[in-house]
Design a protein around this motif. Structure first.
Motif, mmCIF file in Angstrom:
data_model
loop_
_atom_site.group_PDB
_atom_site.id
_atom_site.type_symbol
_atom_site.label_atom_id
_atom_site.label_comp_id
_atom_site.label_asym_id
_atom_site.label_seq_id
_atom_site.Cartn_x
_atom_site.Cartn_y
_atom_site.Cartn_z
ATOM 1 N N SER A 281 -1.750 -2.872 -8.042
ATOM 2 C CA SER A 281 -2.399 -1.488 -8.223
ATOM 3 C C SER A 281 -2.528 -1.372 -9.924
ATOM 4 C CB SER A 281 -1.750 -0.306 -7.528
ATOM 5 O OG SER A 281 -1.757 -0.559 -6.141
ATOM 6 N N LEU A 282 -3.628 -0.734 -10.249
ATOM 7 C CA LEU A 282 -3.665 -0.590 -11.674
ATOM 8 C C LEU A 282 -3.654 1.115 -11.858
ATOM 9 C CD1 LEU A 282 -6.558 -2.933 -12.649
ATOM 10 C CD2 LEU A 282 -4.307 -3.159 -13.388
ATOM 11 N N ASP A 283 -4.571 1.875 -10.919
ATOM 12 C CA ASP A 283 -4.683 3.420 -11.191
ATOM 13 C C ASP A 283 -4.862 3.906 -9.877
ATOM 14 O OD1 ASP A 283 -7.555 3.481 -10.511
ATOM 15 O OD2 ASP A 283 -7.580 2.386 -12.379
ATOM 16 N N HIS A 284 -4.320 5.170 -9.635
ATOM 17 C CA HIS A 284 -4.411 5.959 -8.343
ATOM 18 C C HIS A 284 -4.749 7.297 -8.512
ATOM 19 C CE1 HIS A 284 -2.559 6.113 -4.102
ATOM 20 N NE2 HIS A 284 -2.615 7.261 -4.647
ATOM 21 N N THR A 285 -5.733 7.815 -7.936
ATOM 22 C CA THR A 285 -6.112 8.948 -7.871
ATOM 23 C C THR A 285 -6.237 10.041 -6.611
ATOM 24 O OG1 THR A 285 -7.655 8.695 -9.651
ATOM 25 C CG2 THR A 285 -8.217 10.743 -8.435
ATOM 26 N N TYR A 317 -11.239 3.182 -1.431
ATOM 27 C CA TYR A 317 -11.544 4.533 -1.159
ATOM 28 C C TYR A 317 -10.581 4.889 -0.119
ATOM 29 C CZ TYR A 317 -15.253 4.032 -4.559
ATOM 30 O OH TYR A 317 -16.016 3.778 -5.707
ATOM 31 N N GLN A 318 -9.964 6.151 -0.012
ATOM 32 C CA GLN A 318 -9.320 6.352 1.213
ATOM 33 C C GLN A 318 -9.477 8.014 1.537
ATOM 34 O OE1 GLN A 318 -4.469 6.710 2.810
ATOM 35 N NE2 GLN A 318 -5.349 6.216 0.561
ATOM 36 N N CYS A 331 -8.786 9.897 -1.668
ATOM 37 C CA CYS A 331 -7.988 9.168 -2.927
ATOM 38 C C CYS A 331 -8.950 7.689 -3.242
ATOM 39 C CB CYS A 331 -6.739 8.229 -2.212
ATOM 40 S SG CYS A 331 -5.780 9.596 -1.159
ATOM 41 N N VAL A 332 -8.504 7.414 -4.450
ATOM 42 C CA VAL A 332 -9.223 6.171 -5.300
ATOM 43 C C VAL A 332 -8.212 5.301 -5.553
ATOM 44 C CG1 VAL A 332 -11.243 5.413 -6.595
ATOM 45 C CG2 VAL A 332 -11.350 7.828 -5.410
ATOM 46 N N GLN A 333 -8.406 3.981 -5.576
ATOM 47 C CA GLN A 333 -7.359 3.094 -5.995
ATOM 48 C C GLN A 333 -7.989 2.225 -6.602
ATOM 49 O OE1 GLN A 333 -3.792 0.677 -4.518
ATOM 50 N NE2 GLN A 333 -2.887 2.601 -5.100
ATOM 51 N N GLU A 334 -7.806 1.724 -7.796
ATOM 52 C CA GLU A 334 -8.416 0.373 -8.414
ATOM 53 C C GLU A 334 -7.044 -0.693 -8.609
ATOM 54 O OE1 GLU A 334 -11.272 -1.459 -11.842
ATOM 55 O OE2 GLU A 334 -10.082 0.084 -12.389
ATOM 56 N N GLY A 335 -7.389 -2.169 -8.388
ATOM 57 C CA GLY A 335 -6.199 -2.865 -8.456
ATOM 58 C C GLY A 335 -6.744 -4.307 -8.755
ATOM 59 N N VAL A 336 -5.846 -5.193 -9.131
ATOM 60 C CA VAL A 336 -6.003 -6.608 -9.531
ATOM 61 C C VAL A 336 -6.305 -7.222 -8.087
ATOM 62 C CG1 VAL A 336 -5.152 -8.637 -10.554
ATOM 63 C CG2 VAL A 336 -4.863 -6.638 -11.959
ATOM 64 N N ILE A 337 -7.006 -8.091 -7.687
ATOM 65 C CA ILE A 337 -7.510 -8.768 -6.884
ATOM 66 C C ILE A 337 -7.658 -10.264 -7.348
ATOM 67 C CG2 ILE A 337 -8.526 -9.174 -4.489
ATOM 68 C CD1 ILE A 337 -7.104 -6.789 -4.518
ATOM 69 N N ARG A 338 -6.552 -11.095 -7.414
ATOM 70 C CA ARG A 338 -6.849 -12.711 -7.730
ATOM 71 C C ARG A 338 -6.640 -13.700 -6.575
ATOM 72 N NH1 ARG A 338 -4.432 -12.182 -13.787
ATOM 73 N NH2 ARG A 338 -5.773 -11.069 -14.716
ATOM 74 N N LEU A 339 -7.454 -14.244 -6.517
ATOM 75 C CA LEU A 339 -7.216 -15.616 -5.735
ATOM 76 C C LEU A 339 -6.377 -16.620 -6.364
ATOM 77 C CD1 LEU A 339 -10.970 -16.073 -4.126
ATOM 78 C CD2 LEU A 339 -8.952 -14.974 -3.104
ATOM 79 N N THR A 340 -5.634 -17.569 -5.389
ATOM 80 C CA THR A 340 -4.854 -18.374 -6.210
ATOM 81 C C THR A 340 -5.394 -19.375 -7.072
ATOM 82 O OG1 THR A 340 -5.225 -19.895 -4.249
ATOM 83 C CG2 THR A 340 -3.359 -18.577 -4.049
#
Length: 354
Positions: A281-285, A317-318, A331-340
């Motif tokens: 997770s990067l940020d959370h509102t 979004y939640q 709620c809103v959240q942005e995060g890092v999503i990386r494949l292997t």
């Protein structure tokens, strides 16, 4: 506490309070600063996670800020950034900055620190109760219909003296709406969530708000791999923090398109099993719509979706409803999503600085 001791030792559990209240309680450090706080009890480090559960910092920042505003003000929005992974073995210092004291709104910024380094920051706005006037512009999205409310069972009430290693809330997943759609942005996941046991009367509505903020981080950014049918992780997923209860999908007329076993066995792409290598997770509102109707120790329905993912990130979004259908938060959240295959060869310290 000894006169020369700045940071008090961890306190034993308070049997008059719920487990989630015990885990979120703060101790004022008035000898250092009137606006400085620290965690009263050990921090929860979920199995397989790099650090403490992010919901702890979200909720404890809210607790710290709530203690500095008048009682006739209540939270309506908070914007958070995860800076570094929190260490469960080190106390967190929460410093509250009183940004604004208005007639209708008060603003607080809370910075969470360990070993002199910022690990988390949040800015919150509080509104004076009744400041909107008697005549209001009002509307709210209704709760999705025909999703059965889970039954309460004795196991939901954990021993109030349980330790910091115990998860203080319960979730029961329902399923994925539109799971067969080829468009991830059209899918919705639903789950019920509530705190274990009963939140104390002495905690007031502030304790319920903090508990909901805590639980809002549960499997949030994790909705993105789910709607892409990515079920494999290179290591235990950081957001896989829920206790899966009774499968409610078979009883829901909304989630009846595919059996849950078939869903979990379906690869993302034919002939290729994608694997999540990093999810952080990067940020959370959080926008609190109706703070006094939040009852975090009763079932709340959450709906998760994602409109976009790309460039190694994703946005989720939640919406959160009470069991009787009142929309209490968004709620809103942005995060890092990386494949292997996308994971660069970097050390743990570099990862923590993402």
């Amino acid at each position: 506490m000894d006169d020369g001791q700045t940071i008090p030792k961890y306190a034993p559990p308070d049997p008059t309070k719920s487990l989630i209240e015990n885990q979120l309680e703060l101790t004022p450090l008035a000898k250092v600063s009137p606006d400085l706080f620290t965690n009263t009890r050990p921090l929860w480090h979920p199995p397989g996670a790099r650090g403490i559960f992010g919901g702890i910092s979200i909720a404890q920042c809210l607790c710290a800020a709530q203690s500095t505003v008048p009682t006739n003000f209540t939270i309506h929005s908070m914007h958070c950034y995860f800076v570094l992974a929190g260490n469960a073995d080190i106390p967190i210092m929460y410093h509250v900055e009183r940004v604004r004291e208005g007639n209708s709104f008060a603003i607080r910024t809370v910075r969470a620190m360990q070993r002199g380094r910022f690990i988390f920051t949040s800015t919150m706005s509080f509104a004076r109760v009744g400041s909107g006037g008697k005549r209001l512009v009002e509307h709210a999205e209704p709760m999705p219909p025909k999703i059965p409310v889970p039954k309460d069972v004795p196991e939901d009430a954990l021993d109030l003296t349980s330790g910091a290693d115990d998860m203080p809330y319960i979730t029961k997943r329902v399923g994925i709406l539109n799971i067969m759609s080829p468009y991830p942005h059209k899918k919705r996941t639903h789950q019920w969530v509530k705190a274990c046991g009963k939140i104390s009367t002495s905690g007031g509505h502030q304790a319920h708000l903090a508990a909901m903020a805590y639980m809002s981080d549960s499997y949030f950014i994790g909705v993105i791999p789910r709607i892409h049918k990515i079920w494999r992780f290179a290591s235990p997923p950081l957001t896989e923090l829920t206790t899966v209860g009774t499968d409610l999908q078979s009883n829901s007329k909304v989630h009846s398109e595919i059996d849950i076993r078939e869903r979990e066995e379906t690869p993302a792409l034919e002939g290729e099993l994608l694997e999540i290598g990093m999810m952080v997770s990067l940020d959370h509102t959080i926008f609190f719509h109706d703070p006094f109707k939040v009852k975090a120790d009763e079932w709340m329905l959450t709906e998760l979706e994602s409109h976009w993912a790309g460039n190694g990130r994703g946005l989720a979004y939640q919406k959160i409803w009470t069991k009787d259908g009142t929309l209490i938060a968004s709620c809103v959240q942005e995060g890092v999503i990386r494949l292997t295959q996308d994971i660069p060869n970097i050390n743990k310290e570099s990862k923590s600085r993402l």
